[in-house]
Scaffold this motif. Structure first.
Motif, mmCIF file in Angstrom:
data_model
loop_
_atom_site.group_PDB
_atom_site.id
_atom_site.type_symbol
_atom_site.label_atom_id
_atom_site.label_comp_id
_atom_site.label_asym_id
_atom_site.label_seq_id
_atom_site.Cartn_x
_atom_site.Cartn_y
_atom_site.Cartn_z
ATOM 1 N N GLU A 1 4.331 -9.022 -9.932
ATOM 2 C CA GLU A 1 3.955 -10.345 -9.589
ATOM 3 C C GLU A 1 3.859 -11.017 -11.088
ATOM 4 N N PRO B 1 13.487 -7.032 -2.851
ATOM 5 C CA PRO B 1 12.036 -7.242 -3.284
ATOM 6 C C PRO B 1 12.161 -6.777 -5.151
ATOM 7 N N GLU C 1 11.582 -9.609 -14.841
ATOM 8 C CA GLU C 1 10.577 -8.560 -14.336
ATOM 9 C C GLU C 1 11.247 -7.158 -14.395
ATOM 10 N N THR D 1 8.365 -12.246 -6.624
ATOM 11 C CA THR D 1 8.129 -11.178 -5.506
ATOM 12 C C THR D 1 9.551 -10.760 -5.485
ATOM 13 N N GLU D 2 10.478 -11.456 -5.630
ATOM 14 C CA GLU D 2 11.911 -11.341 -5.205
ATOM 15 C C GLU D 2 12.649 -11.555 -6.226
ATOM 16 N N THR E 1 5.253 -3.794 -6.520
ATOM 17 C CA THR E 1 6.028 -4.925 -6.338
ATOM 18 C C THR E 1 5.346 -5.757 -7.547
#
Length: 450
Positions: A445, A435, A342, A381-382, A443
């Motif tokens: 996803e 996060p 991400e 998400t983390e 954030t």
């Protein structure tokens, strides 16, 4: 991290400035309306103070300059009593009207007593000359101060009767027409001025309350301004403290580690000084670490990200870090990346990189390990970072050094937390969970490969 914080502060500052401008415009408009009404009250108060003195001065001056001769028996017979009555009027107005109004101590009963005495003095003066009708008009103004308002209307009626009765000579056998005219004038005059008293009695208390409210609001604004200045000063001090803490962490993660490596290499060179060629290898490593520390010092001054992140993203930067660390320390270090990568904000990437860097430095300095592993996990998400070794470990009470404290503070600063697991003879595991905040501040996803 500094650029992200500056951008957020700028956005909040811009939004706060716009809201402050709107609030300021509303406050100015409201304050203007209240100020206009307060100005009306001040003009009315001034008129109440000045009118009796002005009317008494005008009527007295006209009487002594135009009506009464400057000398002779008539001057002594009429002028002296009138002059005495005028002196009494001066004292009566001063102590019964002017001073109480200026001190805001005028009460209903004293106001009624003053009005009766004022009207009696006016009627007495009008028996000497009709010019004192001018002074009698002051009764209308003072009637506005009588409370409750029916007494004010009654005061207007009494003043109108005294004024018009003397002017129309009603008391000396009037004709029916004069009497009818007198009654009509008194009725109209009382009704017209009485309406004003009624409206004033209803609106003036509210206006007075608004004036007091304005004063309290101004005091509250001054107090809020002082509190705002204190908050700004505290925020500035807090920002300075945070920046000092950040720089302390940066220096510890770069200069301290580099210098520790230089010392280690030089100590190794000293121990192997008798072995030809080995000394040159350690000295070469020490020089490389010194140059690297100098570069990191310059980078820390500019508050930039680690140089590894300047050329690559976090997974690649961790691999580069582990390869260089393995080469320098002679300990095998493996990096594993799981999940879909991400895009992360620079603050998150810098924090995770520093955790890995500090953890590997601790392994080299304290663990006496033969293997180390770094795992970076993207869970949606983390993002999780785990650094583990098979070294000697440590007891729980020994895990409060500056390095681990710096790790915890750095991760807490980006909204995450750190867990350290270790026991004597069982190795150590440092796990950081943060996060998955994208560069835009949202954030993540859906995974985006990079």
């Amino acid at each position: 991290m500094s650029m992200t914080r500056d951008a957020g502060d700028g956005e909040r500052q811009g939004r706060g400035t716009g809201e402050s401008a709107i609030a300021a415009e509303v406050e100015i408009a409201h304050h203007s309306r209240l100020a206009w009404k307060a100005e009306q009250l001040r003009v009315w108060d001034l008129l109440q103070l000045v009118t009796p003195w002005l009317l008494l001065t005008v009527s007295t001056a006209v009487y002594f300059s135009r009506v009464l001769p400057v000398s002779g028996d008539r001057f002594r017979a009429e002028g002296v009593p009138v002059l005495g009555l005028v002196a009494v009027c001066v004292l009566w107005v001063l102590f019964g009207h002017t001073l109480p109004l200026r001190r805001r101590t005028l009460r209903p009963v004293p106001a009624g007593v003053f009005f009766v005495g004022l009207l009696a003095l006016c009627v007495t003066l009008m028996t000497y000359s009709g010019i004192f009708l001018v002074f009698t008009i002051a009764g209308f103004f003072h009637a506005y101060l009588l409370r409750p308002w029916p007494l004010g209307v009654l005061g207007v009626l009494a003043t109108s009767v005294a004024l018009n009765g003397s002017a129309m000579r009603v008391w000396s056998g009037p004709t029916p027409d004069v009497l009818a005219e007198f009654i009509l004038i008194v009725a109209v005059q009382t009704a017209a001025i009485g309406v004003g008293i009624l409206l004033t009695a209803r609106s003036e208390p509210e206006e007075r309350k608004r004036e007091e409210l304005v004063e309290r609001l101004e005091a509250a604004l001054h107090e809020n301004a002082g509190l705002h200045a204190q908050l700004v000063a505290q925020a500035r001090e807090s920002g300075v403290q945070d920046e000092r803490q950040r720089l302390a962490g940066e220096i510890h993660d770069t200069l301290a580690q580099g210098l520790a490596g230089i010392i280690t290499q030089l100590q190794a060179a000293e121990r192997t000084a008798r072995m030809r060629g080995e000394t040159e290898e350690h000295v070469t490593r020490a020089l490389r670490l010194a140059r690297s520390s100098l570069t990191e010092a310059r980078r820390s001054v500019r508050a930039l990200a680690p140089r590894e992140l300047g050329r690559a993203h976090l997974p690649d930067a961790l691999r580069t870090l582990a390869e260089r660390w393995s080469e320098e320390q002679g300990i095998t270090a493996q990096v594993e990346v799981t999940g879909t990568r991400e895009p992360l904000s620079p603050a998150i990437e810098v924090s995770l990189f520093r955790v890995a860097q500090e953890s590997l430095t601790n392994v080299a300095k304290h663990a006496e390990a033969t293997r180390a592993g770094v795992t970076l996990s993207y869970t949606g998400t983390e993002v999780l970072l785990d650094v583990r070794d098979d070294g000697r470990g440590f007891a729980k009470e020994d895990g409060a050094g500056f390095g681990l404290t710096s790790i915890r503070q750095r991760i807490r600063g980006v909204g995450g937390h750190v867990e350290v697991q270790s026991a004597p003879g069982e190795g150590t595991s440092v796990s950081a969970r943060v996060p998955a905040i994208a560069p835009g501040g949202t954030t993540a996803e859906n995974g985006v490969g990079r």
